[in-house]
Enzyme design. Structure first.
Site, PDB file in Angstrom:
ATOM      1  N   PRO A   1       0.836  -1.208   0.000  1.00 44.86           N
ATOM      2  CA  PRO A   1       0.000   0.000   0.000  1.00 44.86           C
ATOM      3  C   PRO A   1       0.866   1.251   0.000  1.00 44.86           C
ATOM      4  CG  PRO A   1      -0.552  -1.462   1.833  1.00 44.86           C
ATOM      5  CD  PRO A   1       0.691  -2.000   1.206  1.00 44.86           C
ATOM      6  N   GLU A   2       0.598   2.153  -0.930  1.00 43.70           N
ATOM      7  CA  GLU A   2       1.311   3.419  -0.945  1.00 43.70           C
ATOM      8  C   GLU A   2       0.356   4.522  -0.474  1.00 43.70           C
ATOM      9  OE1 GLU A   2       4.282   4.367  -3.639  1.00 43.70           O
ATOM     10  OE2 GLU A   2       4.496   2.370  -4.494  1.00 43.70           O
TER      11      GLU A   2
END
Ligand code: ZN
Length: 273
Positions: free
Chosen positions: A2-3
């Protein structure tokens, strides 16, 4: 992994279900993930009202009057709002129950984190994990002047300087590659050699790239709700990321893949100078 856009979309997805709600139960199904969970989290949160759900870098912050729960999704974590009675699956590690619904954290690779910062210990932004973070890329404090000023002594490649996170947070591997392509900057160039004019372009493209990802993710918001909800991480069409060997969408040159600091970088040698 996840960014920033995924974390922001998660925040927007779960916030309306949590803010103003009272915690009725906290279920810890293991002792911790990357670090131990605060063992007294149930006592800390029981009966308390969620005042806000904010974000700093890739940390989701659930704010209570007496402190803040910090949540990091690690490599593979995700959060969903589910009916509180939903049976837990193998990788469901923690539930924060608010009446009939619960915020459930699932994390197969277990690099995520759930921590508590007590208000008595001061501003949460001074927490050990938050205080060294660079500025938020979507706020006005992030601009070309900042990038330029803070890189005059940085001989490392611009891609790695972006990933380091001490100047600006949340420009992870995907968005660094994409922004550098859109700004036509070679990812291997030393950060201190880039002009202010080129940083103007880069700062703008970083903002546009992240905003586009968040908007795209917004259309998947309903995936955060319900038993069968998927992770909410969204497939996008990239210019260069993960396209090694394919043709540049602008000029047709073959996209290259190199390693920088053990991370893969994708770029077009023709478009990016
Ligand atoms: Zn090209």
């Amino acid at each position: 992994m996840p960014e920033l856009p995924e974390v922001e979309v998660t925040r927007r997805g779960v916030a309306p279900h949590l803010i103003g709600q009272q915690v009725t139960q906290v279920v810890l199904r293991r002792a911790g993930l990357r670090w131990p969970f605060p063992a007294n989290l149930p006592e800390l949160l029981l009966g308390q009202t969620v005042l806000a759900a904010s974000r700093r870098g890739k940390y989701l912050l659930l704010e209570f009057h007496h402190g803040t729960v910090l949540i990091h999704l690690g490599m593979s974590g995700h959060l969903r709002i589910i009916p509180a009675t939903t049976p837990a699956q193998k990788h469901d590690h923690i539930d924060i129950v608010v009446g009939k619904q619960a915020l459930r954290m699932t994390d197969p690779r277990r690099f995520g984190a759930v921590l508590w910062h007590d208000a008595e210990d001061g501003d949460v932004n001074q927490h050990l994990l938050l205080r060294a973070l660079g500025v938020e890329p979507l706020e006005d404090v992030f601009n070309a002047e900042l990038l330029y000023k803070q890189t005059r002594q940085r001989k490392a490649a611009i891609k790695q300087v972006l990933l380091a996170g001490d100047i600006v947070v949340g420009v992870g591997n995907i968005y660094a590659s994409e922004s550098l392509f859109r700004a036509k900057i070679n990812p291997k160039i030393s950060a201190h050699r880039i002009s202010l004019a080129r940083y103007r372009l880069l700062a703008e493209e970083i903002r546009l790239t992240l905003r586009a990802a968040i908007e795209k993710g917004g259309s998947t918001l309903r995936d955060f709700i319900g038993v069968d909800g998927q992770t909410g991480y969204f497939q996008q069409s990239y210019f260069v990321y993960d396209r090694a060997g394919e043709q540049c969408r602008l000029c047709g040159t073959t996209i290259r893949q190199i390693k920088q600091g053990r991370r893969s970088t994708f770029y077009c040698i023709n478009c990016q100078k």
